[in-house]
Design an enzyme around this catalytic site. Structure first.
Site, PDB file in Angstrom:
ATOM      1  NE  ARG A  64      -6.966  14.552  16.418  1.00  0.00           N
ATOM      2  CZ  ARG A  64      -5.682  14.284  16.194  1.00  0.00           C
ATOM      3  NH1 ARG A  64      -5.317  13.079  15.766  1.00  0.00           N
ATOM      4  NH2 ARG A  64      -4.753  15.197  16.408  1.00  0.00           N
ATOM      5  CG  HIS A 117      -0.410  18.508  18.759  1.00  0.00           C
ATOM      6  ND1 HIS A 117      -1.762  18.271  18.706  1.00  0.00           N
ATOM      7  CD2 HIS A 117       0.165  17.283  18.829  1.00  0.00           C
ATOM      8  CE1 HIS A 117      -1.987  16.964  18.739  1.00  0.00           C
ATOM      9  NE2 HIS A 117      -0.831  16.346  18.810  1.00  0.00           N
ATOM     10  CG  HIS A 162       2.407  13.418  21.050  1.00  0.00           C
ATOM     11  ND1 HIS A 162       1.538  12.363  21.182  1.00  0.00           N
ATOM     12  CD2 HIS A 162       1.821  14.259  20.173  1.00  0.00           C
ATOM     13  CE1 HIS A 162       0.479  12.548  20.415  1.00  0.00           C
ATOM     14  NE2 HIS A 162       0.625  13.701  19.780  1.00  0.00           N
ATOM     15  CB  CYS A 187       0.148   9.126  15.582  1.00  0.00           C
ATOM     16  SG  CYS A 187      -0.132   9.018  13.804  1.00  0.00           S
TER      17      CYS A 187
HETATM   18  N1  COA Z   1     -15.317  10.618   5.705  1.00  0.00           N
HETATM   19  C1  COA Z   1     -15.881   9.390   5.568  1.00  0.00           C
HETATM   20  N2  COA Z   1     -15.494   8.498   4.673  1.00  0.00           N
HETATM   21  C2  COA Z   1     -14.478   8.845   3.863  1.00  0.00           C
HETATM   22  C3  COA Z   1     -13.851  10.084   3.932  1.00  0.00           C
HETATM   23  C4  COA Z   1     -14.312  10.991   4.915  1.00  0.00           C
HETATM   24  N3  COA Z   1     -13.739  12.168   5.080  1.00  0.00           N
HETATM   25  N4  COA Z   1     -12.904  10.145   3.008  1.00  0.00           N
HETATM   26  C5  COA Z   1     -12.913   8.972   2.359  1.00  0.00           C
HETATM   27  N5  COA Z   1     -13.875   8.185   2.870  1.00  0.00           N
HETATM   28  C6  COA Z   1     -14.212   6.814   2.485  1.00  0.00           C
HETATM   29  C7  COA Z   1     -14.418   6.646   1.017  1.00  0.00           C
HETATM   30  O1  COA Z   1     -15.746   6.912   0.684  1.00  0.00           O
HETATM   31  C8  COA Z   1     -14.058   5.194   0.818  1.00  0.00           C
HETATM   32  O2  COA Z   1     -15.095   4.388   1.290  1.00  0.00           O
HETATM   33  P1  COA Z   1     -15.468   3.005   0.556  1.00  0.00           P
HETATM   34  O3  COA Z   1     -14.201   2.199   0.560  1.00  0.00           O
HETATM   35  O4  COA Z   1     -16.543   2.445   1.425  1.00  0.00           O
HETATM   36  O5  COA Z   1     -15.900   3.415  -0.794  1.00  0.00           O
HETATM   37  C9  COA Z   1     -12.906   4.993   1.764  1.00  0.00           C
HETATM   38  O6  COA Z   1     -13.089   5.999   2.794  1.00  0.00           O
HETATM   39  C10 COA Z   1     -11.560   5.176   1.117  1.00  0.00           C
HETATM   40  O7  COA Z   1     -11.567   6.382   0.394  1.00  0.00           O
HETATM   41  P2  COA Z   1     -10.357   6.867  -0.531  1.00  0.00           P
HETATM   42  O8  COA Z   1     -10.695   8.193  -1.101  1.00  0.00           O
HETATM   43  O9  COA Z   1      -9.953   5.771  -1.471  1.00  0.00           O
HETATM   44  O10 COA Z   1      -9.258   7.147   0.496  1.00  0.00           O
HETATM   45  P3  COA Z   1      -8.029   6.333   1.007  1.00  0.00           P
HETATM   46  O11 COA Z   1      -8.357   4.929   1.328  1.00  0.00           O
HETATM   47  O12 COA Z   1      -6.887   6.604   0.123  1.00  0.00           O
HETATM   48  O13 COA Z   1      -7.834   7.129   2.395  1.00  0.00           O
HETATM   49  C11 COA Z   1      -8.140   9.133   3.693  1.00  0.00           C
HETATM   50  C12 COA Z   1      -7.598   8.510   2.415  1.00  0.00           C
HETATM   51  C13 COA Z   1      -7.513  10.496   3.843  1.00  0.00           C
HETATM   52  C14 COA Z   1      -9.648   9.236   3.592  1.00  0.00           C
HETATM   53  C15 COA Z   1      -7.775   8.210   4.886  1.00  0.00           C
HETATM   54  O14 COA Z   1      -6.435   7.842   4.790  1.00  0.00           O
HETATM   55  C16 COA Z   1      -8.018   8.865   6.213  1.00  0.00           C
HETATM   56  O15 COA Z   1      -9.156   9.132   6.590  1.00  0.00           O
HETATM   57  N6  COA Z   1      -6.952   9.127   6.978  1.00  0.00           N
HETATM   58  C17 COA Z   1      -7.071   9.780   8.275  1.00  0.00           C
HETATM   59  C18 COA Z   1      -5.958   9.383   9.125  1.00  0.00           C
HETATM   60  C19 COA Z   1      -6.034  10.009  10.485  1.00  0.00           C
HETATM   61  O16 COA Z   1      -7.052  10.518  10.944  1.00  0.00           O
HETATM   62  N7  COA Z   1      -4.900   9.944  11.173  1.00  0.00           N
HETATM   63  C20 COA Z   1      -4.773  10.403  12.501  1.00  0.00           C
HETATM   64  C21 COA Z   1      -4.581  11.851  12.607  1.00  0.00           C
HETATM   65  S1  COA Z   1      -2.892  12.349  12.714  1.00  0.00           S
HETATM   66 ZN    ZN Z   2      -0.761  14.322  18.298  1.00  0.00          ZN
END
Ligand code: COA
Ligand code: ZN
Length: 318
Positions: free
Chosen positions: A21, A213, A215, A246
């Site tokens: 991950r 956790h 780094h 990250c």
């Molecule tokens: N799984 C799949 N798709 C998802 C989702 C999920 N959990 N959550 C949101 N989406 C999709 C939405 O359906 C949308 O899709 P579309 O543009 O095709 O309609 C798109 O993602 C954006 O959704 P929105 O609710 O507007 O979110 P956002 O753009 O503000 O993003 C998060 C918010 C939280 C979904 C996004 O920032 C994210 O996934 N971040 C994770 C970051 C990460 O993993 N970092 C590393 C770990 S430290």
């Molecule tokens: Zn980390």
């Protein structure tokens, strides 16, 4: 101060592998799902019992982990092996439940800037999203673990106040979360910083299991583990071969390395249930998979009592 485990009750340490991950998420080239699964399955065979295998986040945010559901399908489940995954919201919780994860990991950053960069929203909104999905997890009988990113310092805002950790942990606790993971996203933790944070959280919550956790961005990851061990922490997160980073934090580099962590733990008298030689083999396979050298050290040097022939040494020196 003592540096080795003494009584047997105290000796068992859970190592949670996060490389597929935290590590794979920053790889630019898509790693085939079968290759990801092969790494996790080999680690299960080496005795690793806990994984943060993937993320059910937006595939737009982390394209590398868009195959989370397919990956879960290809893992060799075994009793006693916990397969967890990151979940940011209700949508992710439904996907993770359908993929039958054993634990969901919610995650919120301790600083507003990192929360915005990582989740595209303020801390309050991120916590509201967690509050929305925890009941979904409960409905499926899946425990939730609460992670806090940039817990020991933020590349945008500097030091992390202990109060910020307590506030997020309070919300997690109110939601019924009883596992906490403190993430040192960009390697800003040092022994005193770890001591201050862990002490405050242990005083506040006697019923929360805390995992750390780290780094190794600044080379003190395993020193921080020793501080955690001294304070009674018995779960650490690490990445095979030292993968990691990250994508939403400048200067982020690898997690502490799983095989180096396991080496330290075993040499200090702790039990992990992991076969270190097999672990090193998997680390070398991960280097081959990515086609480059990775930071892990024990996979290169071998264990401390590894013996060389004099002949071989002369040839190496000469
Ligand atoms: N799984 C799949 N798709 C998802 C989702 C999920 N959990 N959550 C949101 N989406 C999709 C939405 O359906 C949308 O899709 P579309 O543009 O095709 O309609 C798109 O993602 C954006 O959704 P929105 O609710 O507007 O979110 P956002 O753009 O503000 O993003 C998060 C918010 C939280 C979904 C996004 O920032 C994210 O996934 N971040 C994770 C970051 C990460 O993993 N970092 C590393 C770990 S430290
Ligand atoms: Zn980390």
């Amino acid at each position: 101060m003592r540096f080795s485990a003494t009584d047997s009750a105290d000796r068992s340490v859970l190592v949670t592998e996060v490389g597929t991950r935290d590590g794979f998420q920053v790889e630019a080239e898509f790693i085939p799902t079968e290759s990801k699964a092969a790494v996790i399955n080999a680690l299960i065979d080496a005795g690793v019992r806990s994984f943060e295998a993937t993320s059910f986040v937006s595939p737009r945010a982390i394209p590398q982990l868009a195959d989370a559901s397919q990956l879960m399908d290809q893992l060799h489940r075994k009793p006693g092996v916990r397969l967890s995954a990151l979940v940011p919201n209700a949508r992710g919780a439904e996907r993770a439940a359908a993929a039958k994860v054993d634990m969901m990991v919610c995650f919120v950053s301790a600083s507003e800037s990192h929360c915005q960069a990582n989740l595209n929203k303020p801390i309050a909104q991120a916590l509201a999203d967690v509050a929305e999905f925890v009941p979904i997890a409960r409905q499926y009988n899946i425990p939730v673990r609460g992670a806090i990113a940039v817990a020991f310092g933020c590349p945008f805002e500097g030091d992390t106040a202990v109060d910020s950790l307590l506030r997020i942990a309070d919300t997690y606790h109110e939601l019924g979360v009883r596992h906490l993971s403190l993430g040192d996203t960009t390697g800003m933790a040092t022994p005193p910083v770890v001591e201050r944070a862990v002490d405050a959280l242990q005083r506040r919550f006697s019923d929360m299991a805390i995992a750390l956790h780290f780094h190794n961005t600044r080379g003190v990851g395993l020193a921080n583990v020793m501080v955690g061990l001294q304070m009674g922490i018995r779960e650490f997160e690490s990445s095979i071969a030292g993968l990691g980073g990250c994508p939403f934090a400048p200067g982020a580099s690898g997690n502490i390395c799983t095989e180096d962590l396991v080496y330290l733990l075993h040499e200090s008298g702790y039990d992990t249930g992991i076969d270190l030689d097999r672990l090193c083999e998997v680390a070398r396979q991960v280097e081959a998979l990515l086609g480059r050298g990775l930071p892990g050290q024990v996979m290169k040097a071998g264990q401390r009592l590894r013996r060389f022939t004099l002949d071989g040494a002369r040839r190496a020196v000469g």
